[in-house]
Each structure stands twice: as C-alpha cells, then as structure tokens.
Design a protein around this motif. Structure first.
Motif, mmCIF file in Angstrom:
data_model
loop_
_atom_site.group_PDB
_atom_site.id
_atom_site.type_symbol
_atom_site.label_atom_id
_atom_site.label_comp_id
_atom_site.label_asym_id
_atom_site.label_seq_id
_atom_site.Cartn_x
_atom_site.Cartn_y
_atom_site.Cartn_z
ATOM 1 N N HIS A 71 0.827 -1.210 0.000
ATOM 2 C CA HIS A 71 0.000 0.000 0.000
ATOM 3 C C HIS A 71 0.861 1.260 0.000
ATOM 4 O O HIS A 71 0.608 2.194 -0.728
ATOM 5 N N ARG A 72 1.896 1.289 0.803
ATOM 6 C CA ARG A 72 2.739 2.480 0.905
ATOM 7 C C ARG A 72 3.540 2.702 -0.365
ATOM 8 O O ARG A 72 3.806 3.829 -0.736
ATOM 9 N N ARG A 73 3.945 1.664 -1.028
ATOM 10 C CA ARG A 73 4.683 1.834 -2.280
ATOM 11 C C ARG A 73 3.805 2.463 -3.339
ATOM 12 O O ARG A 73 4.265 3.284 -4.113
ATOM 13 N N ARG A 74 2.538 2.089 -3.387
ATOM 14 C CA ARG A 74 1.639 2.692 -4.370
ATOM 15 C C ARG A 74 1.463 4.170 -4.089
ATOM 16 O O ARG A 74 1.403 4.979 -4.992
ATOM 17 N N TRP A 75 1.388 4.551 -2.814
ATOM 18 C CA TRP A 75 1.260 5.949 -2.456
ATOM 19 C C TRP A 75 2.478 6.726 -2.941
ATOM 20 O O TRP A 75 2.356 7.813 -3.501
ATOM 21 N N GLY A 76 3.658 6.164 -2.719
ATOM 22 C CA GLY A 76 4.882 6.821 -3.164
ATOM 23 C C GLY A 76 4.935 6.950 -4.675
ATOM 24 O O GLY A 76 5.417 7.959 -5.215
ATOM 25 N N HIS A 77 4.442 5.940 -5.361
ATOM 26 C CA HIS A 77 4.423 5.982 -6.828
ATOM 27 C C HIS A 77 3.488 7.096 -7.311
ATOM 28 O O HIS A 77 3.832 7.847 -8.229
ATOM 29 N N MET A 79 2.669 9.780 -5.634
ATOM 30 C CA MET A 79 3.288 11.057 -5.301
ATOM 31 C C MET A 79 4.382 11.394 -6.298
ATOM 32 O O MET A 79 4.535 12.553 -6.703
ATOM 33 N N ARG A 80 5.148 10.402 -6.741
ATOM 34 C CA ARG A 80 6.196 10.629 -7.745
ATOM 35 C C ARG A 80 5.577 11.088 -9.067
ATOM 36 O O ARG A 80 6.099 11.989 -9.721
ATOM 37 N N GLU A 81 4.455 10.492 -9.457
ATOM 38 C CA GLU A 81 3.779 10.918 -10.683
ATOM 39 C C GLU A 81 3.316 12.368 -10.576
ATOM 40 O O GLU A 81 3.454 13.148 -11.516
ATOM 41 N N ARG A 82 2.759 12.734 -9.418
ATOM 42 C CA ARG A 82 2.331 14.121 -9.221
ATOM 43 C C ARG A 82 3.517 15.072 -9.288
ATOM 44 O O ARG A 82 3.441 16.146 -9.873
ATOM 45 N N TRP A 83 4.626 14.702 -8.636
ATOM 46 C CA TRP A 83 5.821 15.542 -8.621
ATOM 47 C C TRP A 83 6.354 15.728 -10.040
ATOM 48 O O TRP A 83 6.739 16.843 -10.411
ATOM 49 N N ALA A 85 4.683 15.679 -12.724
ATOM 50 C CA ALA A 85 3.747 16.476 -13.515
ATOM 51 C C ALA A 85 3.777 17.959 -13.126
ATOM 52 O O ALA A 85 3.203 18.781 -13.840
ATOM 53 N N MET A 86 4.431 18.311 -12.024
ATOM 54 C CA MET A 86 4.469 19.706 -11.576
ATOM 55 C C MET A 86 5.467 20.514 -12.397
ATOM 56 O O MET A 86 6.499 20.006 -12.827
ATOM 57 N N THR A 87 5.161 21.786 -12.546
ATOM 58 C CA THR A 87 6.113 22.719 -13.157
ATOM 59 C C THR A 87 7.135 23.095 -12.092
ATOM 60 O O THR A 87 6.897 22.904 -10.886
ATOM 61 N N PRO A 88 8.288 23.651 -12.492
ATOM 62 C CA PRO A 88 9.281 24.067 -11.491
ATOM 63 C C PRO A 88 8.713 25.076 -10.478
ATOM 64 O O PRO A 88 9.069 25.032 -9.298
ATOM 65 N N GLU A 89 7.816 25.953 -10.927
ATOM 66 C CA GLU A 89 7.210 26.919 -10.004
ATOM 67 C C GLU A 89 6.319 26.212 -8.982
ATOM 68 O O GLU A 89 6.308 26.549 -7.788
ATOM 69 N N GLU A 90 5.547 25.214 -9.428
ATOM 70 C CA GLU A 90 4.689 24.459 -8.520
ATOM 71 C C GLU A 90 5.526 23.658 -7.506
ATOM 72 O O GLU A 90 5.171 23.563 -6.338
ATOM 73 N N ARG A 91 6.644 23.113 -7.977
ATOM 74 C CA ARG A 91 7.525 22.372 -7.070
ATOM 75 C C ARG A 91 8.082 23.284 -5.986
ATOM 76 O O ARG A 91 8.139 22.911 -4.811
ATOM 77 N N GLU A 92 8.516 24.482 -6.380
ATOM 78 C CA GLU A 92 9.066 25.416 -5.409
ATOM 79 C C GLU A 92 7.994 25.862 -4.410
ATOM 80 O O GLU A 92 8.257 25.960 -3.208
ATOM 81 N N LYS A 93 6.789 26.092 -4.895
ATOM 82 C CA LYS A 93 5.687 26.465 -4.015
ATOM 83 C C LYS A 93 5.385 25.331 -3.025
ATOM 84 O O LYS A 93 5.163 25.570 -1.833
ATOM 85 N N PHE A 94 5.422 24.090 -3.509
ATOM 86 C CA PHE A 94 5.200 22.931 -2.644
ATOM 87 C C PHE A 94 6.302 22.834 -1.594
ATOM 88 O O PHE A 94 6.037 22.619 -0.410
ATOM 89 N N ARG A 95 7.561 22.991 -2.018
ATOM 90 C CA ARG A 95 8.686 22.939 -1.084
ATOM 91 C C ARG A 95 8.550 23.996 0.006
ATOM 92 O O ARG A 95 8.773 23.724 1.187
ATOM 93 N N LEU A 96 8.204 25.227 -0.395
ATOM 94 C CA LEU A 96 8.067 26.296 0.589
ATOM 95 C C LEU A 96 6.923 26.021 1.561
ATOM 96 O O LEU A 96 7.043 26.294 2.760
ATOM 97 N N GLY A 97 5.819 25.484 1.058
ATOM 98 C CA GLY A 97 4.701 25.140 1.933
ATOM 99 C C GLY A 97 5.081 24.061 2.933
ATOM 100 O O GLY A 97 4.741 24.144 4.119
ATOM 101 N N MET A 98 5.800 23.041 2.477
ATOM 102 C CA MET A 98 6.238 21.971 3.385
ATOM 103 C C MET A 98 7.260 22.496 4.385
ATOM 104 O O MET A 98 7.255 22.115 5.553
#
Length: 114
Positions: A71-77, A79-83, A85-98
């Motif tokens: 189950h946890r491996r599927r979640w990670g997979h 999340m990797r697909e979402r990451w 698919a993100m643009t560099p700006e979306e990734r930076e926004k996600f990093r700052l939020g975290m």
C-alpha cells in the motif's frame, strides 16, 4: 485438473502454516503474560483465546489495518507521478509550503551568538 488440485493443496498447506504461526504467537503471548503480569501487576493468568484477543487488540490500537504491505509503495508511486507532472514553479511552491509546516530538511540552523 492436476494444476487445480496442486493449487488447492498449496493453499491448504499455507493456511495450515499460517494457523500454526498464529497459534504459536498466541502461546508465546500467553506464556509471557502469565510469567510477567501476575508477578509485576497482580493481574490474573490468561488463556490462549485471551492471548489471541490481546494480539488483535494490540494490532487495532497500535498498528491499525492499513491494507497490504504494498500500500505504501503505491502511495509513493502516485506522489512521484504528481511531482513529475508539476512545473518548477509548482515544485518550489510545494517545497516552501512543506518547509513552512515542517521546517527545513537537511539545513543546519545557526545558533545565535556562536
């Protein structure tokens, strides 16, 4: 036909092995309980059925029933697909939020006055 019989025999053997392991755990829990708890806390001895109940209760309270081990491996997979698919700006926004929620990872904070 022979293949179906072999498959059922294999499943039966696995079921017997699983039941044996479960009974072994129950006996181990019972013996540990009966050895420690009456002496330390003055609690009564328990039976094998009560030991099984303790195992199930501890699984519910401490481990939960979260699905199969993959189950946890599927979640990670996912999340990797979402990451990916993100643009560099979306990734930076996600990093700052975290970082705002959890703090910076891998960054050493300097102590004032040192």
């Amino acid at each position: 036909m022979k293949h179906k019989v072999e498959r059922w025999v294999r499943k039966g053997v696995l079921l017997i092995v699983f039941a044996g392991i479960l009974v072994g755990f129950c006996f181990a829990v019972r013996e540990l309980w009966n050895w420690l708890m009456p002496v330390i806390f003055g609690l009564p001895n328990i039976s094998v059925g009560q030991a099984l109940g303790l195992l199930v209760l501890s699984r519910i309270l401490l481990g939960g029933f979260r699905g199969w081990p993959g189950h946890r491996r599927r979640w990670g997979h996912r999340m990797r697909e979402r990451w990916d698919a993100m643009t560099p700006e979306e990734r930076e926004k996600f990093r700052l939020g975290m970082q705002r929620r959890c703090g910076a990872f891998g960054v050493q904070k300097e102590e004032p006055g040192v």
